[in-house]
Motif scaffolding. Structure first.
Motif, short mmCIF file in Angstrom:
data_model
loop_
_atom_site.label_atom_id
_atom_site.label_comp_id
_atom_site.label_asym_id
_atom_site.label_seq_id
_atom_site.Cartn_x
_atom_site.Cartn_y
_atom_site.Cartn_z
N VAL A 170 21.18 41.48 39.58
CA VAL A 170 20.07 41.66 40.48
C VAL A 170 19.13 40.59 40.83
O VAL A 170 18.93 39.97 39.84
N LEU A 171 18.96 40.20 41.90
CA LEU A 171 17.94 39.07 42.31
C LEU A 171 16.65 39.58 42.48
O LEU A 171 16.69 40.51 43.57
N VAL A 172 15.56 39.18 42.03
CA VAL A 172 14.29 39.77 42.44
C VAL A 172 13.73 38.61 43.18
O VAL A 172 13.37 37.50 42.76
N ALA A 173 13.36 39.02 44.56
CA ALA A 173 12.74 38.08 45.49
C ALA A 173 11.32 38.12 45.45
O ALA A 173 10.73 39.03 45.32
N GLY A 174 10.54 36.74 45.08
CA GLY A 174 9.20 36.87 44.92
C GLY A 174 8.76 36.08 43.63
O GLY A 174 9.54 36.31 42.46
N LYS B 277 18.33 38.18 37.69
CA LYS B 277 18.06 36.54 38.14
C LYS B 277 16.33 36.63 38.72
O LYS B 277 16.11 37.50 39.56
N ALA B 278 15.71 35.93 38.43
CA ALA B 278 14.29 35.91 38.82
C ALA B 278 13.55 34.64 39.56
O ALA B 278 14.18 33.63 39.10
N GLU B 279 12.74 34.58 40.25
CA GLU B 279 11.98 33.43 40.76
C GLU B 279 10.74 33.37 40.03
O GLU B 279 9.97 34.02 39.16
N THR B 280 10.24 32.26 40.23
CA THR B 280 8.62 31.97 39.94
C THR B 280 7.94 31.48 41.13
O THR B 280 8.30 31.36 42.26
N ARG B 281 6.70 31.43 40.86
CA ARG B 281 5.52 31.15 42.18
C ARG B 281 5.97 29.54 42.47
O ARG B 281 6.70 28.64 41.51
#
Length: 568
Positions: free
Chosen positions: A294-298, A325-329
């Motif tokens: 799972v990719l979490v957008a944001g 999968k995660a992103e950062t600001r």
């Protein structure tokens, strides 16, 4: 009696189901679609028609662009809203040792706040002056309280109760709304447009005045990607209003004479979903679809990463190994890459999450439509993961560079630090053009075997396949364990079934496993304890570093490795 009876013997074809590689969910905020519903996407899907605009649409587009010929992608809209932020408080004016000062609240306007100590003393005795325009103008001196309210900004500066303040010390930070301030480059006589509305998608708005004049006379060009691409030249409307429906805002040109050549800019912050909203939206799709990750957008932080790890462990316990999968600001306006790296390092210090990857990589990303935007690159990496075999690293140079991504200036200085800390980053190689993915790290601690995505993908695929194969032996007769697992018919069938499943990975082209060992220890108390099967997976090594040693010798000398000599 006396007839020919027919029977179907099933399970002998050699099929070994269980693999879900190349399938993923991407979750995030968008302007259309039903929250919590899974939308199956393909290369020809009308993303704008289905989901509108927003971070979810941008990441889905990136994943489809790099996901190979037939990716399996499910988009899940989440509840969310555009939010402002306060940047970190920066102290100056002293010897480098300052009280630990933080900011609390919710931004109410765009402003650049500076708090300057006017007279020294302890909190409650010292006096300060406050500026909300970056230090251009300061208000009257007032007492420095432990909770110093910055009037009208929504910010409260929090000092330690025993803090001793020195004259000349300053604390600066920025308050930003979802719609940032409008800046102007050019003649100050040219009126300043306004931007208002509810932001649906992030953008860097740039407006150029092509021909000077007032409403219904002057002309302009507008860009939503920071000036990389401008639209057609248009006349300033009679009422001054220019709706940007896809972004949810309206640009308004006030009355006045606009000066040709003037450029205006305004940044829109993309809507964000809380981790609670994300997990709520994922509940249904995760129960319905079996996917690899799972990719979490944001933007996310360490609290969100911990929640993702908990969800991954829950799915593991449900026999559905899945990773996140995660992103950062992105860096704030007043942050350089050193500040950004320091924030990321601080977030990473308190967490170890072997089933979570975090991508802080960002840059200018160009889509297939030619539109360029500054955003996180996790979607590009996620698509690459979907397109390659499980044992392969996304950074394999032979697979090509990240053609859509331009790295920010100075990134090469901080990339090794972030990669070593466990973040997913991209880098450049001397002698090659473009950017390439580095180590596909997870947030696992340094002692874990699961520090790399390719290990997780390989093991998770093997686990799924071995489980399905083992299920065929449930409630089967074990045979006589005293004869050993190889001779006990039920145990032998169990072992051969698992081996057949893993053979599909060993025999794949390219190989996904170098080999494996399946062992059913003798002497087990099957009646009371069930059957223990020990499975050792032997993985394919990844070349992460190459060392070239060069020597120089003269031809014909005694050290010539060709065996020649001067006499010859």
């Amino acid at each position: 009696m006396g007839d020919v009876l027919e029977y179907l013997v099933d399970g002998t074809s050699g099929l070994a189901p269980g693999g879900v590689e190349g399938s993923a969910i991407v979750a995030g905020v968008c302007s259309k679609g039903q929250v919590g519903k899974g939308y199956l996407l393909g290369k020809s899907s009308d993303l704008t028609g289905l989901l509108g605009v927003g971070p979810l649409v941008e990441r889905a587009r990136d994943m489809l662009a790099t996901g190979g010929q037939a990716p399996t992608l499910i988009a899940v809209p989440c509840s969310g809203e555009a939010r402002g932020h306060f940047t970190a408080v920066v102290a100056t004016g002293g010897n480098g040792t300052y009280p630990d000062v933080t900011v609390s609240g919710v931004p109410q306007k765009n402003c650049d706040i500076v708090v300057k100590v006017e007279s020294a003393g302890q909190i409650g005795m010292a006096t300060v002056k406050i500026s909300q325009d970056g230090g251009e103008k300061f208000g009257s001196a007032l007492t420095a309280e432990q909770q110093l309210v910055i009037e009208g900004s929504g910010a409260t500066l929090l000092f330690p109760e025993d803090a001793q303040l020195e004259a000349g010390w300053q604390w600066a930070f920025t308050a930003r709304l979802p719609i940032g301030p409008v800046s102007r480059v050019g003649d100050e006589a040219s009126p300043l447009p306004t931007v208002a509305g509810t932001v649906l998608a992030g953008a860097d708005i740039s407006i150029q005045i092509v021909k000077g004049g007032g409403r219904n006379e002057g002309t302009y060009q507008l860009s939503t990607d920071g000036g990389e691409n401008y639209g057609k030249t248009r006349t300033i409307p009679v009422d001054g209003a220019v709706p940007l429906a896809d972004l949810g805002v309206t640009v308004t040109f006030p009355e006045g004479a606009y000066v040709g050549g003037t450029t205006y800019a305004c940044n829109l912050l993309a809507p964000e979903a809380s981790i609670v909203d994300v997990m709520a939206a994922l509940e249904g799709p995760l129960a319905l679809y079996d996917i690899e990750f799972v990719l979490v957008a944001g933007p996310t932080d360490s609290v969100d990463w911990a929640a993702m790890q908990a969800k991954a462990e829950e799915l593991w316990n449900l026999h559905r190994p899945t990773y996140f999968k995660a992103e950062t600001r992105l860096p704030y306006d007043n942050e350089d890459l050193n500040d950004f790296t320091a924030w990321l390092s601080a977030e990473k210090q308190d967490i170890a999450a072997r089933f979570v990857q975090v991508c802080p990589q960002y840059g200018r990303i160009t889509g297939s439509d030619g539109v360029t935007g500054r955003r996180n690159a996790a979607g590009l990496q996620a698509g690459r993961s979907m397109s390659i075999p499980v044992q392969r690293a996304t950074g394999r140079v032979r697979d090509g560079n990240i053609s859509q991504l331009s790295l920010p200036d100075g990134w090469e200085a901080v990339q090794p630090v972030l990669e070593e800390a466990g973040f997913l980053t991209a880098k450049k190689y001397a002698g090659l053009d473009g950017a390439y993915w580095g180590d596909s790290r997870t947030l696992a601690d340094d002692t874990s075997d699961y520090r790399y995505e390719e290990v997780i993908r390989t093991v998770f695929k093997a686990v799924r396949k071995a489980r399905v194969a083992a299920l065929k032996s449930m409630y089967d007769e074990a045979g006589d364990p005293a004869q050993g697992a190889s001779k006990a018919t039920g145990l032998a069938f169990l072992k051969s079934g698992i081996e057949a499943a893993l053979d599909t990975m060993k025999g794949a082209n390219p190989q996904e496993l170098a080999d494996y060992v399946v062992n059913i220890p003798d002497g087990q108390d099957i009646v009371n304890n069930g059957v223990v099967v020990e499975i050792t997976l032997i993985g394919i090594p990844i070349i992460r570093e190459i060392k070239l040693y060069f020597s120089y010798i003269y031809a014909g000398s005694r050290l010539d490795p060709r065996g020649l000599s001067q006499a010859a």
